[in-house]
Structure formats: structure tokens, C-alpha cells
Design an enzyme around this catalytic site. Structure first.
Site, PDB file in Angstrom:
ATOM      1  CG  HIS A  50       0.951   6.644   4.924  1.00  0.00           C
ATOM      2  ND1 HIS A  50       1.405   5.342   4.932  1.00  0.00           N
ATOM      3  CD2 HIS A  50       1.838   7.353   4.185  1.00  0.00           C
ATOM      4  CE1 HIS A  50       2.519   5.266   4.206  1.00  0.00           C
ATOM      5  NE2 HIS A  50       2.809   6.460   3.755  1.00  0.00           N
ATOM      6  N   GLY A 163       5.121  13.543   6.530  1.00  0.00           N
ATOM      7  CA  GLY A 163       5.634  12.984   7.789  1.00  0.00           C
ATOM      8  C   GLY A 163       7.054  13.459   8.045  1.00  0.00           C
ATOM      9  CE  LYS A 165       9.662   6.583   7.776  1.00  0.00           C
ATOM     10  NZ  LYS A 165      10.830   6.189   6.970  1.00  0.00           N
ATOM     11  CB  VAL A 192       2.962   7.251  13.756  1.00  0.00           C
ATOM     12  CG1 VAL A 192       2.158   6.236  14.564  1.00  0.00           C
ATOM     13  CG2 VAL A 192       2.143   8.520  13.537  1.00  0.00           C
TER      14      VAL A 192
END
Ligand code: PAF
Length: 304
Positions: A50, A163, A165, A192
């Protein structure tokens, strides 16, 4: 003696806003003073992934809002809504590590939904939600697109940062913003990872011991897919089979899907074509957590 923990200066400077009207007024004032607004929507429990989004938002704009709201409508029945980690003070501290945000928008459920759990209006994106997480999480994407529409209307950003992800979420929201003419640019930021490759996620805290060790299979799966595609593999089924191999060393993991889809409509692909962008994505249940990961790869131009 005062034993209270001192509040970092960066945290003190952040405005905490908890209702829609005050957020809209803040956005209006910031716009009137010529500022460019970015929004980082989150459900809190902030981690380095984040913080990377907040850093990116700072590069994109000069007024950054981080929203923190655990959205009940995107949790399917039986999922972890009740136990999802909530720690607003901890989140404010984490934000101060990256210079803070201008605003933390953290409305309570009753400020978002009349009865605290849902409204009567829903935003739905078709087609892009047919595969991957869509069929496995009843109502999830409708919950996400509806809450993000509400966050967009409250925070009125020029740019919103998400993100990658959650690649499917990103593609679905980008499509929604385009189809509904929000006039907001969506930016996707690289995942990340922990040092062993595990994608950072608030749900990683559910993992311990063996389940944490075996969670590395997810990143191995999606990296194996990416490497095979870049090496010229053109059978999508062979790529799917390769993605399952790392789970041989992860007997605690129950695979929900290991899929290869095109990046435009998120439909399963059969043959890989030169220049096509594909998403290799996995979802597994492991140690009480549902984990996802993906890689987004362009098929090399020399693939026949
Ligand atoms: O990615 C998340 O944390 C959530 O799905 C989002 C975008 C904040 C909507 O609740």
C-alpha cells in the site's frame, strides 16, 4: 509522567475525514486551489504494498487521499469480513513513514450505507468478471465496483492508484471508469513481494509455519508461466499445467484456479499469439487464507 506515545508530525498533518459531505467539500476546495487529486482506495491494514501505492500517488498528484474502508458488500457469504484486520491508528502511523497523505478518508459503515451493510444501487461490469475470481466469490466484483464508484464520487480524484496484485480488480475498475465516464485515470502499480516472492497482502497475516512456507508456491506458479511465455511456449494448456507444478511442494494448498486469460476481456486463451498480453493468475486456499497472485506478460513478437 506522560507515557502517551508521541504522535508523529506527519500524522498530525493528515486530515482524518469520516463523512461523505466533508470529503466532497475537501475535494472541492482542493480543486478550487488548483490542486491535482489522487486517491488510493484501501481496506486498511496497510503494508509496504500500500505504501508503494501512496508513493506513486504522490508522483501523480499534489493532493493525496487514502481511503480506508472494509467494505462489507465485497465479501461473499462465509468470507472473512468479521475478522478482516482493522487498525486505523496503526495505518496512520504507517502512512507517516511515507510522508503521510493529505487526507485519510475513513468513513464508518453507516456513513457509506443507510443500514451499514448495503445500499439499493449496484454497479456491475459484465464479461471481465466471468472468470478467475468472479465465479468463486459471489457478488464480490459488484461490491467492489459499487464501493469504488462511491469513493470516486466522494473523493473526486483525477487519478486513482491500485495494486496489480488484484489484476482482475484493476481491469474491471478501469473498464468501469471508462464505461461510466468517470473522467478518472487509473494507474496500476507492480506487486510488492516478500524476499521469497510471496505477494504482500493483508491476508498474509493469517499464515503461519508450514502454510507460510508453502505460500511461496503461488509466486513460483505465476513466474513459471511468465518464463514459459517469454521462452516461446504457445500452448496455453501447457502453461496452465506448468503453473500447477509448484503446488506439488505445497500439499496444504487447495488450488481454486490456475488460469491464463487475455488482458482485454479476461477470457481463457487457447493459443498464445505474438504481441498479445496475457494474465497468468492463481487463487488458492491455504492455512485459512484465500491468496491470489498473477503475472501480466506480453507474448514475444517472434512467437509463431
Ligand atoms: O483492493 C482493495 O483493497 C479493495 O478491493 C478496494 C479497491 C479498496 C475496494 O474496497
Amino acid at each position: 509522567m506522560n507515557r502517551a506515545k508521541p504522535i508523529p508530525e506527519q500524522t498530525q498533518r493528515m486530515k482524518l475525514i469520516t463523512n461523505v459531505a466533508a470529503m466532497q467539500a475537501e475535494a472541492r476546495d482542493a480543486r478550487c486551489s488548483g490542486r491535482h487529486l489522487a486517491l488510493v482506495p484501501t481496506m486498511g491494514s496497510l503494508h509496504e504494498g500500500h505504501l508503494q501505492l501512496v508513493r506513486r500517488a504522490r508522483q501523480e498528484a499534489d493532493h493525496v487521499t487514502v481511503s480506508i474502508f472494509v467494505n462489507p458488500t465485497q465479501f461473499a457469504p462465509g468470507e472473512d469480513y468479521e475478522r478482516y484486520p482493522r487498525d486505523l491508528d496503526g495505518d496512520m502511523d504507517r502512512l507517516s513513514e511515507v510522508g503521510g497523505a493529505d487526507v485519510v478518508y475513513a468513513p464508518p459503515p453507516l456513513a457509506m450505507y443507510e443500514d451499514g451493510s448495503a445500499g439499493l444501487t449496484w454497479v456491475t461490469v459484465d464479461r471481465l468478471t466471468e472468470h478467475l475470481c468472479g465465479p468463486h466469490r459471489d457478488g464480490h466484483f459488484t461490491g467492489v465496483t459499487t464501493i469504488v464508484s462511491k469513493l470516486f464520487n466522494a473523493c473526486r480524484p483525477d487519478v486513482a492508484v491500485f495494486g496489480l496484485k488484484d489484476a482482475q480488480q484493476f481491469f474491471v475498475l478501469r473498464r468501469m471508469a471508462r464505461d461510466l465516464d468517470f473522467g478518472i485515470r487509473l494507474v496500476g502499480v507492480e506487486t510488492v513481494r516478500e524476499s521469497d516472492g510471496l505477494a504482500m497482502s493483508s491476508r498474509n497475516r493469517y499464515l503461519s509455519g508450514e502454510s507460510r512456507e508453502q505460500a511461496v508456491a503461488l509466486s513460483r506458479a505465476v513466474f513459471a508461466a511468465r518464463d514459459a511465455i517469454l521462452a516461446g511456449q504457445h500452448s496455453a494448456d501447457d502453461v496452465r499445467a506448468l503453473m500447477r507444478v509448484p503446488f506439488g511442494d505445497a500439499p496444504l494448498a487447495e488450488i481454486e484456479y490456475a488460469e491464463l486469460v487475455d488482458a482485454d476481456y479476461l477470457q481463457p486463451v487457447t493459443e498464445l499469439r505474438a504481441g498479445q498480453t496475457v494474465v497468468a493468475a492463481v487463487a488458492v486456499h491455504l492455512g485459512g487464507a484465500r491468496l491470489i497472485d498473477n503475472t501480466i506478460t506480453e507474448v514475444p513478437s517472434w512467437v509463431q
